[in-house]
Design a protein around this motif. Structure first.
Motif, mmCIF file in Angstrom:
data_model
loop_
_atom_site.group_PDB
_atom_site.id
_atom_site.type_symbol
_atom_site.label_atom_id
_atom_site.label_comp_id
_atom_site.label_asym_id
_atom_site.label_seq_id
_atom_site.Cartn_x
_atom_site.Cartn_y
_atom_site.Cartn_z
ATOM 1 N N GLU A 33 0.848 -1.181 0.000
ATOM 2 C CA GLU A 33 0.000 0.000 0.000
ATOM 3 C C GLU A 33 0.888 1.236 0.000
ATOM 4 O O GLU A 33 1.946 1.254 0.617
ATOM 5 C CB GLU A 33 -0.903 0.016 1.230
ATOM 6 N N ILE A 34 0.450 2.255 -0.702
ATOM 7 C CA ILE A 34 1.185 3.515 -0.738
ATOM 8 C C ILE A 34 0.394 4.516 0.083
ATOM 9 O O ILE A 34 -0.810 4.688 -0.113
ATOM 10 C CB ILE A 34 1.324 4.023 -2.186
ATOM 11 N N GLU A 35 1.091 5.182 0.991
ATOM 12 C CA GLU A 35 0.420 6.187 1.799
ATOM 13 C C GLU A 35 -0.038 7.334 0.909
ATOM 14 O O GLU A 35 0.588 7.648 -0.105
ATOM 15 C CB GLU A 35 1.353 6.698 2.887
ATOM 16 N N PHE A 36 -1.113 7.968 1.321
ATOM 17 C CA PHE A 36 -1.724 8.998 0.483
ATOM 18 C C PHE A 36 -0.765 10.137 0.188
ATOM 19 O O PHE A 36 -0.685 10.618 -0.940
ATOM 20 C CB PHE A 36 -2.999 9.545 1.139
ATOM 21 N N TYR A 39 1.621 9.183 -2.541
ATOM 22 C CA TYR A 39 0.917 9.156 -3.824
ATOM 23 C C TYR A 39 0.665 10.572 -4.319
ATOM 24 O O TYR A 39 0.850 10.879 -5.503
ATOM 25 C CB TYR A 39 -0.406 8.398 -3.684
ATOM 26 N N ASP A 40 0.265 11.452 -3.421
ATOM 27 C CA ASP A 40 -0.013 12.838 -3.777
ATOM 28 C C ASP A 40 1.249 13.520 -4.300
ATOM 29 O O ASP A 40 1.215 14.224 -5.311
ATOM 30 C CB ASP A 40 -0.574 13.579 -2.565
ATOM 31 N N LYS A 41 2.366 13.300 -3.642
ATOM 32 C CA LYS A 41 3.627 13.905 -4.061
ATOM 33 C C LYS A 41 4.060 13.357 -5.424
ATOM 34 O O LYS A 41 4.500 14.107 -6.300
ATOM 35 C CB LYS A 41 4.715 13.641 -3.009
ATOM 36 N N MET A 42 3.931 12.047 -5.616
ATOM 37 C CA MET A 42 4.290 11.434 -6.900
ATOM 38 C C MET A 42 3.419 12.015 -8.017
ATOM 39 O O MET A 42 3.926 12.358 -9.091
ATOM 40 C CB MET A 42 4.109 9.914 -6.843
ATOM 41 N N PHE A 44 1.904 14.887 -8.115
ATOM 42 C CA PHE A 44 2.297 16.276 -8.340
ATOM 43 C C PHE A 44 3.563 16.361 -9.189
ATOM 44 O O PHE A 44 3.634 17.129 -10.147
ATOM 45 C CB PHE A 44 2.511 16.981 -6.992
ATOM 46 N N LEU A 45 4.566 15.558 -8.859
ATOM 47 C CA LEU A 45 5.823 15.598 -9.599
ATOM 48 C C LEU A 45 5.656 15.134 -11.043
ATOM 49 O O LEU A 45 6.239 15.714 -11.966
ATOM 50 C CB LEU A 45 6.879 14.748 -8.887
ATOM 51 N N ILE A 46 4.859 14.117 -11.248
ATOM 52 C CA ILE A 46 4.603 13.644 -12.619
ATOM 53 C C ILE A 46 3.879 14.730 -13.412
ATOM 54 O O ILE A 46 4.205 14.989 -14.576
ATOM 55 C CB ILE A 46 3.795 12.335 -12.608
ATOM 56 N N ASN A 47 2.928 15.375 -12.783
ATOM 57 C CA ASN A 47 2.196 16.452 -13.444
ATOM 58 C C ASN A 47 3.136 17.600 -13.816
ATOM 59 O O ASN A 47 3.069 18.137 -14.921
ATOM 60 C CB ASN A 47 1.066 16.946 -12.549
ATOM 61 N N GLU A 48 4.022 17.982 -12.914
ATOM 62 C CA GLU A 48 4.990 19.042 -13.202
ATOM 63 C C GLU A 48 5.914 18.640 -14.347
ATOM 64 O O GLU A 48 6.240 19.449 -15.212
ATOM 65 C CB GLU A 48 5.820 19.367 -11.953
ATOM 66 N N PHE A 49 6.338 17.388 -14.355
ATOM 67 C CA PHE A 49 7.194 16.883 -15.429
ATOM 68 C C PHE A 49 6.472 16.970 -16.768
ATOM 69 O O PHE A 49 7.045 17.419 -17.764
ATOM 70 C CB PHE A 49 7.610 15.435 -15.125
#
Length: 56
Positions: A33-36, A39-42, A44-49
């Motif tokens: 399981e990935i903590e929220f 997941y939120d940070k990932m 955000f970073l993918i969106n910025e990329f």
């Protein structure tokens, strides 16, 4: 219209088949399981990329 409908149906069938095969391959694998907040940070970073790619 008929041709477009047939092409769309074929593509949908291919997509469904792909995901069904993927589901079979994964089978009984347990995922961590990935903590929220991680997941939120990932996300955000993918969106910025992705934004940077479109700017270039």
């Amino acid at each position: 219209m008929k041709i477009m409908s047939k092409v769309l149906i074929k593509e949908i069938d291919k997509t469904i088949k792909f995901y069904e095969e993927l589901k079979e391959q994964i089978g009984d694998i347990e995922f961590e399981e990935i903590e929220f907040w991680i997941y939120d940070k990932m996300s955000f970073l993918i969106n910025e990329f992705n934004k940077k790619i479109w700017i270039i």
